[in-house]
Design a protein around this motif. Structure first.
Motif, PDB file in Angstrom:
ATOM      1  N   ASP A 171       0.544  -1.109  -0.432  1.00 47.80           N
ATOM      2  CA  ASP A 171      -0.253   0.066  -0.299  1.00 47.80           C
ATOM      3  C   ASP A 171       1.146   1.303   0.190  1.00 47.80           C
ATOM      4  O   ASP A 171       1.845   1.394   0.596  1.00 47.80           O
ATOM      5  CB  ASP A 171      -0.571   0.094   1.242  1.00 47.80           C
ATOM      6  CG  ASP A 171      -2.011   0.888   1.485  1.00 47.80           C
ATOM      7  OD1 ASP A 171      -2.849   1.206   0.256  1.00 47.80           O
ATOM      8  OD2 ASP A 171      -1.848   2.087   2.301  1.00 47.80           O
ATOM      9  N   ILE A 172       0.103   1.922  -1.286  1.00 46.71           N
ATOM     10  CA  ILE A 172       1.793   3.428  -1.505  1.00 46.71           C
ATOM     11  C   ILE A 172       0.923   4.208  -0.476  1.00 46.71           C
ATOM     12  O   ILE A 172       2.413   4.962   0.520  1.00 46.71           O
ATOM     13  CB  ILE A 172       1.416   3.901  -2.487  1.00 46.71           C
ATOM     14  CG1 ILE A 172       2.080   3.458  -3.435  1.00 46.71           C
ATOM     15  CG2 ILE A 172       2.110   5.214  -2.510  1.00 46.71           C
ATOM     16  CD1 ILE A 172       1.521   3.502  -4.833  1.00 46.71           C
ATOM     17  N   GLY A 173       0.172   4.170   0.298  1.00 50.41           N
ATOM     18  CA  GLY A 173      -0.275   5.217   1.493  1.00 50.41           C
ATOM     19  C   GLY A 173       0.816   4.571   2.457  1.00 50.41           C
ATOM     20  O   GLY A 173       1.309   5.428   3.191  1.00 50.41           O
ATOM     21  N   LYS A 180       4.287   1.253  10.463  1.00 51.54           N
ATOM     22  CA  LYS A 180       5.476   0.370  11.239  1.00 51.54           C
ATOM     23  C   LYS A 180       5.289  -0.353   9.752  1.00 51.54           C
ATOM     24  O   LYS A 180       4.683  -1.640   9.293  1.00 51.54           O
ATOM     25  CB  LYS A 180       5.526  -0.773  12.042  1.00 51.54           C
ATOM     26  CG  LYS A 180       5.728  -0.413  13.106  1.00 51.54           C
ATOM     27  CD  LYS A 180       5.636  -1.187  14.524  1.00 51.54           C
ATOM     28  CE  LYS A 180       7.139  -0.420  14.930  1.00 51.54           C
ATOM     29  NZ  LYS A 180       6.967  -1.742  16.305  1.00 51.54           N
ATOM     30  N   LEU A 181       6.327  -0.495   9.033  1.00 47.86           N
ATOM     31  CA  LEU A 181       6.415  -0.878   7.800  1.00 47.86           C
ATOM     32  C   LEU A 181       6.206  -2.858   8.027  1.00 47.86           C
ATOM     33  O   LEU A 181       6.052  -3.902   6.972  1.00 47.86           O
ATOM     34  CB  LEU A 181       7.614  -0.793   6.996  1.00 47.86           C
ATOM     35  CG  LEU A 181       7.804   0.273   5.807  1.00 47.86           C
ATOM     36  CD1 LEU A 181       8.516   0.749   5.213  1.00 47.86           C
ATOM     37  CD2 LEU A 181       6.236   0.762   5.236  1.00 47.86           C
ATOM     38  N   ARG A 182       6.827  -3.066   8.644  1.00 42.70           N
ATOM     39  CA  ARG A 182       6.684  -4.943   9.268  1.00 42.70           C
ATOM     40  C   ARG A 182       5.594  -5.391   9.116  1.00 42.70           C
ATOM     41  O   ARG A 182       5.516  -6.188   8.584  1.00 42.70           O
ATOM     42  CB  ARG A 182       7.359  -5.051  10.604  1.00 42.70           C
ATOM     43  CG  ARG A 182       7.053  -4.871  11.438  1.00 42.70           C
ATOM     44  CD  ARG A 182       8.020  -4.973  12.361  1.00 42.70           C
ATOM     45  NE  ARG A 182       7.376  -7.043  12.803  1.00 42.70           N
ATOM     46  CZ  ARG A 182       8.581  -7.920  12.867  1.00 42.70           C
ATOM     47  NH1 ARG A 182       9.774  -7.369  14.115  1.00 42.70           N
ATOM     48  NH2 ARG A 182       8.887  -8.500  13.239  1.00 42.70           N
ATOM     49  N   SER A 183       4.529  -4.801   9.445  1.00 40.63           N
ATOM     50  CA  SER A 183       2.775  -5.129   9.522  1.00 40.63           C
ATOM     51  C   SER A 183       2.307  -5.507   8.114  1.00 40.63           C
ATOM     52  O   SER A 183       1.944  -6.361   7.945  1.00 40.63           O
ATOM     53  CB  SER A 183       2.105  -4.181   9.793  1.00 40.63           C
ATOM     54  OG  SER A 183       1.947  -3.130   9.680  1.00 40.63           O
ATOM     55  N   LEU A 184       3.349  -4.588   6.960  1.00 44.06           N
ATOM     56  CA  LEU A 184       2.767  -4.785   5.524  1.00 44.06           C
ATOM     57  C   LEU A 184       3.291  -6.557   4.904  1.00 44.06           C
ATOM     58  O   LEU A 184       2.662  -7.361   4.429  1.00 44.06           O
ATOM     59  CB  LEU A 184       4.109  -3.846   4.519  1.00 44.06           C
ATOM     60  CG  LEU A 184       3.762  -2.631   4.677  1.00 44.06           C
ATOM     61  CD1 LEU A 184       4.037  -2.036   3.264  1.00 44.06           C
ATOM     62  CD2 LEU A 184       2.378  -2.308   4.061  1.00 44.06           C
TER      63      LEU A 184
END
Ligand SMILES: Cc1cc2nc3c(=O)[nH]c(=O)nc-3n(C[C@H](O)[C@H](O)[C@H](O)COP(=O)(O)OP(=O)(O)OC[C@H]3O[C@@H](n4cnc5c(N)ncnc54)[C@H](O)[C@@H]3O)c2cc1C
Lengths: 406, 103
Positions: free
Chosen positions: A389-391, A399-403
């Motif tokens: 997700d770009i947003g 927290k990027l790791r949730s991606l």
């Protein structure tokens, strides 16, 4: 098993053969006179630090011996006899192989107009090069660096730390034009300028002449720059002479397939010397010059020498340290034209996506380890061919790791 | 003699994450595992002295932020190149919402 080249890649391969249970003879042949050592510190701590320079050993003599690896320092493999399956050593002798790994690395690209690298001219690849250059770094002396790539810039940062004056001459209009996105290169340039480094960008060199007092660099536009010493850092070329002599296929390095096999099924190549098709980028042929990739490829080559038949898949990864800043790059930023920026407290991460939103590269710069987690998560997303997700990417407090859970 | 030192509150660390804790001249890394248990190790990577708390925790593993050296933070065991030396671990106890380490 015979391994030619005792750098990061060759040593990792030798150790990996043992870790994977191989019990037969392993010979590791290296042209340099030292125990295998790490190159990255040469332009960083070893260059900048006060400590008496010493090579940073990858594997001690004890560790190699304990693993039953026969290390042949200061020996060069001069030829491969593919029919007889043996290699010839300089100074006489031969070693038979069942499987052979070429981990011959790369050598500095020569600048045709430059004088021989003696006296006041140097290239930079080895510990011996580092010693010669380091001896020049004293306050009041000026070092000219030809080439605004990683090695030149790391050297510039270390040299400023020691008080030497620095001028960097780059023919292209900006620094780090291979592989580093422009906004990040601009930040690096600004940091160097703040440290007092002078840049001459976008102007080619016409001549380098040694004089009694120093070196004179003549630029294409007629300007002249005087320096005490010149380091040429215009990239590296793969060391392919041995492979070429044996008639192996070459293509920007020793050409290998997904399994790191050369055009001879009993000969493998890995590390800076080879190019291979990368599955994440539609089989685009890559030759990496990266410390971590050299290790990963060494370990993979070892597995495949033992018959594992595993294809390369690791995401390219690179880092550089300059002053307090660390740059990290995962994947291939140039594969993704659409860019999402994530900016926070002095650090900047750029995510590069394909038109369909697939993440293919990420590059970040910041103080200390500020960008490390984001780049690591990006690396895992790239490996999964994710369309994040770009947003979320753009929001610094997300927290990027949730991606990764997605 | 090792003693119990109050390092942080349990809430200071997210699940599957790590923080840095400095005490005297020493640096530690305190972990909260995915199963919600707490662990402590030496704070610096054994490869090049990088602060491990800046790295990523995944399951039982802490990854060094600099060169991706990996350790099992529960045992201190190094997980291959470039790591040669294991990481020192420290006993941990939790009392009244505070994490203590014995160091
Ligand atoms: C100054 C410097 C700084 C760097 N910093 C970074 C960094 O910050 N981050 C990063 O990711 N990467 C960095 N790199 C790149 C990284 O060091 C290389 O990618 C890595 O060393 C490649 O390993 P290799 O084993 O493939 O090749 P090499 O390290 O080049 O080793 C190859 C070895 O093979 C030997 N050899 C060649 N031919 C023969 C023969 N015929 N017989 C016997 N021996 C032979 C060579 O002498 C050499 O010792 C840096 C490189 C340099 C020079």
């Amino acid at each position: 098993m015979v391994i030619v080249g005792a750098g990061e890649c060759g040593v990792r391969a030798a150790l990996a053969l043992r870790e994977q249970g191989f019990t037969g003879p392993v010979d590791l042949i290296g042209a340099e006179p030292y125990l295998p050592y790490e190159r990255p510190p040469l332009s960083k701590d070893i260059m900048a630090g006060e400590a008496e320079p010493e090579p940073r050993t990858i594997a001690s003599a004890d560790r190699l011996a304990a693993a039953g690896i026969v290390f042949h320092p200061q020996r060069t493999v001069s030829a491969i006899d593919r029919a007889g399956k043996q290699v010839a050593l300089s100074g006489g002798g031969a070693l038979a192989y069942d499987k052979l790994l070429l981990a011959t690395g790369a050598v500095p690209r020569r600048l045709p107009m430059a004088p021989e690298p003696t006296g006041r001219i140097a290239y930079f690849r080895t510990f011996d090069d580092a010693l010669r250059i380091r001896a020049q770094l004293v306050p009041g002396k000026t070092l000219a660096i030809v080439g605004g790539g990683f090695i030149g810039l790391e050297l510039a940062a270390s040299a400023r730390h020691r008080g030497a004056g620095i001028v960097v001459i780059e023919a292209l209009p900006r620094l780090l034009s291979r592989g580093v996105p422009e906004p990040i290169a601009r930040r690096i340039e600004a940091r160097h300028r703040a440290a007092g480094v002078e840049f001459v960008l976008g102007t080619g060199l016409a001549a380098i002449e040694e004089t009694a007092a120093g070196v004179r660099l003549r630029l294409a536009d007629g300007r002249e720059i005087a320096a005490d010493f010149v380091v040429i850092g215009i990239g590296a070329v793969p060391e392919t002479s041995l492979a070429a002599g044996a008639g192996l296929s070459l293509d920007n390095g020793i050409a290998v397939d997904r399994l790191l096999t050369t055009s001879d099924p009993d000969i493998f190549a890995a590390g800076d010397c080879c190019s291979f098709p990368h599955p994440l980028y539609d089989g685009r042929r890559l030759r990496l010059e990266s410390w971590r990739s050299a290790q990963e490829q060494g370990a993979l080559a070892a597995a495949n020498m033992l018959g594992a038949a595993e294809a390369v898949s690791a995401v390219p990864w690179f880092w550089s340290d300059q002053y307090e800043l660390t740059l990290q790059i995962a994947g291939l930023p140039d594969e993704g034209a659409s860019i999402v920026e994530r900016e926070s407290e002095g650090s900047l991460v750029l995510f590069h996506l394909k038109p369909d939103g697939r993440l293919v590269g990420a590059a970040g710069i910041g103080p200390g380890n500020a960008v490390a987690r984001d780049i690591r998560v990006a690396e895992m997303l790239i490996a999964r061919r994710a369309h994040p997700d770009i947003g979320a990417l753009a929001k610094p407090d997300f927290k990027l790791r949730s991606l990764l859970a997605a | 003699m090792p003693e119990w030192i109050a390092a942080c509150a349990t809430d200071d660390i997210d699940t599957e994450d790590v923080i840095r804790f400095d005490h005297g001249t020493q640096t530690f890394a305190i972990y909260r595992s995915p199963e919600d248990r707490f662990y402590a190790t030496a704070g610096m990577c054994t490869h090049e002295h990088t602060c491990l708390a800046d790295g990523l925790v995944m399951g039982d593993i802490i990854e060094c932020p600099k060169h991706n050296g990996r350790f099992n933070y529960k045992t201190g065991q190094g997980k291959g190149a470039p790591i040669i030396d294991n990481l020192k671990t420290y006993p941990v106890k939790v009392e009244g919402g505070t994490v203590f380490i014995e160091a």
